[in-house]
Scaffold this motif. Structure first.
Motif, PDB file in Angstrom:
ATOM      1  N   TRP A  66       0.823  -1.207   0.000  1.00  0.00           N
ATOM      2  CA  TRP A  66       0.000   0.000   0.000  1.00  0.00           C
ATOM      3  C   TRP A  66       0.859   1.261   0.000  1.00  0.00           C
ATOM      4  O   TRP A  66       0.455   2.291  -0.536  1.00  0.00           O
ATOM      5  CB  TRP A  66      -0.958   0.003   1.192  1.00  0.00           C
ATOM      6  N   LEU A  69       1.872   1.830  -3.428  1.00  0.00           N
ATOM      7  CA  LEU A  69       0.698   2.312  -4.152  1.00  0.00           C
ATOM      8  C   LEU A  69       0.508   3.811  -3.918  1.00  0.00           C
ATOM      9  O   LEU A  69       0.220   4.561  -4.861  1.00  0.00           O
ATOM     10  CB  LEU A  69      -0.553   1.543  -3.728  1.00  0.00           C
ATOM     11  N   LEU A  70       0.703   4.275  -2.672  1.00  0.00           N
ATOM     12  CA  LEU A  70       0.624   5.701  -2.381  1.00  0.00           C
ATOM     13  C   LEU A  70       1.688   6.467  -3.165  1.00  0.00           C
ATOM     14  O   LEU A  70       1.403   7.509  -3.759  1.00  0.00           O
ATOM     15  CB  LEU A  70       0.797   5.948  -0.879  1.00  0.00           C
ATOM     16  N   PHE A  73       0.743   6.517  -6.816  1.00  0.00           N
ATOM     17  CA  PHE A  73      -0.374   7.446  -7.022  1.00  0.00           C
ATOM     18  C   PHE A  73       0.136   8.884  -7.043  1.00  0.00           C
ATOM     19  O   PHE A  73      -0.260   9.680  -7.903  1.00  0.00           O
ATOM     20  CB  PHE A  73      -1.420   7.252  -5.916  1.00  0.00           C
ATOM     21  N   LEU A  76       1.904   9.419 -10.277  1.00  0.00           N
ATOM     22  CA  LEU A  76       0.953   9.523 -11.390  1.00  0.00           C
ATOM     23  C   LEU A  76       0.315  10.913 -11.424  1.00  0.00           C
ATOM     24  O   LEU A  76       0.236  11.541 -12.485  1.00  0.00           O
ATOM     25  CB  LEU A  76      -0.129   8.445 -11.272  1.00  0.00           C
ATOM     26  N   ILE A  77      -0.122  11.392 -10.268  1.00  0.00           N
ATOM     27  CA  ILE A  77      -0.717  12.729 -10.198  1.00  0.00           C
ATOM     28  C   ILE A  77       0.310  13.780 -10.634  1.00  0.00           C
ATOM     29  O   ILE A  77       0.018  14.668 -11.445  1.00  0.00           O
ATOM     30  CB  ILE A  77      -1.218  13.022  -8.762  1.00  0.00           C
ATOM     31  N   ILE A 118       7.118   5.960 -11.203  1.00  0.00           N
ATOM     32  CA  ILE A 118       6.064   4.945 -11.342  1.00  0.00           C
ATOM     33  C   ILE A 118       6.689   3.592 -11.652  1.00  0.00           C
ATOM     34  O   ILE A 118       6.338   2.572 -11.051  1.00  0.00           O
ATOM     35  CB  ILE A 118       5.055   5.365 -12.432  1.00  0.00           C
TER      36      ILE A 118
END
Length: 194
Positions: A66, A69-70, A73, A76-77, A118
């Motif tokens: 997780w 994943l943070l 994310f 990606l942003i 990423i």
């Protein structure tokens, strides 16, 4: 060489230091060169803060999917905001924002960094899964606690400094577009001052 989780933690520490150095470079351009960040720049910094937060959680509490994943994310942003900034500056009549580093502007560099981040997060998830299956549980040492602690404290300090900077620049208003010449919260209304 046998892949162990401590080697991967060393990579996370190096990545967190790289993010901190990037945020320090942004402060250099902001404070020393007088280039106040625009709305896109502030949002790109938020992407770096999210990217580093997942790595920080990994270093502090142990590796979890997780947390990557943070980080992914946030990357990606940040990459989408950087790409949007590049498209906004693509037409021939627009003037590039900020200084160029090795011929590329900062928003182009951040797009490449976020895209690489990423890929880094995905690879680290795979490598951690492989390291868990090939190494005995609980036998690896954590990497250099002084360097890891320095990277964590530096990153946390830079996150705080960015939040203070964004507040001083914008106050309680929304982020402003480019061209801002002063800090809203420090501005006394004198138009003769920069």
């Amino acid at each position: 060489m046998k892949l162990e989780p401590r080697h991967l933690e060393e990579l996370d520490t190096a990545a967190l230091l790289g993010i901190a150095i990037t945020l320090l470079a942004a402060f250099y351009f902001q404070l020393a060169m007088g280039e106040l960040p625009c709305a896109f720049c502030n949002l790109i910094r938020v992407g770096f803060m999210l990217l580093g937060s997942g790595l920080l959680l990994n270093l502090r509490f142990g590796t979890q999917a997780w947390n990557y994943l943070l980080s992914a994310f946030g990357a990606l942003i940040g990459s989408l905001i950087s790409l949007l900034f590049m498209f906004a500056k693509a037409p021939a009549h627009t003037v590039p924002t900020g200084s160029a580093i090795l011929g590329l502007h900062m928003y182009t560099w951040t797009y490449m960094i976020f895209t690489a981040a990423i890929v880094y997060c995905v690879l680290m998830l795979c490598l951690h899964a492989q390291a868990r299956t090939t190494s005995a549980a609980g036998t690896s040492q954590r990497p250099h606690p002084a360097i890891r602690s320095f990277a964590m404290v530096l990153f946390i300090a830079l996150v705080g400094a960015n939040l203070v900077s964004a507040f001083l620049q914008n106050g309680f208003h929304s982020f402003k577009a480019g061209g801002q010449k002063h800090y809203e919260m420090l501005y006394d209304g004198d138009v003769m001052k920069p």
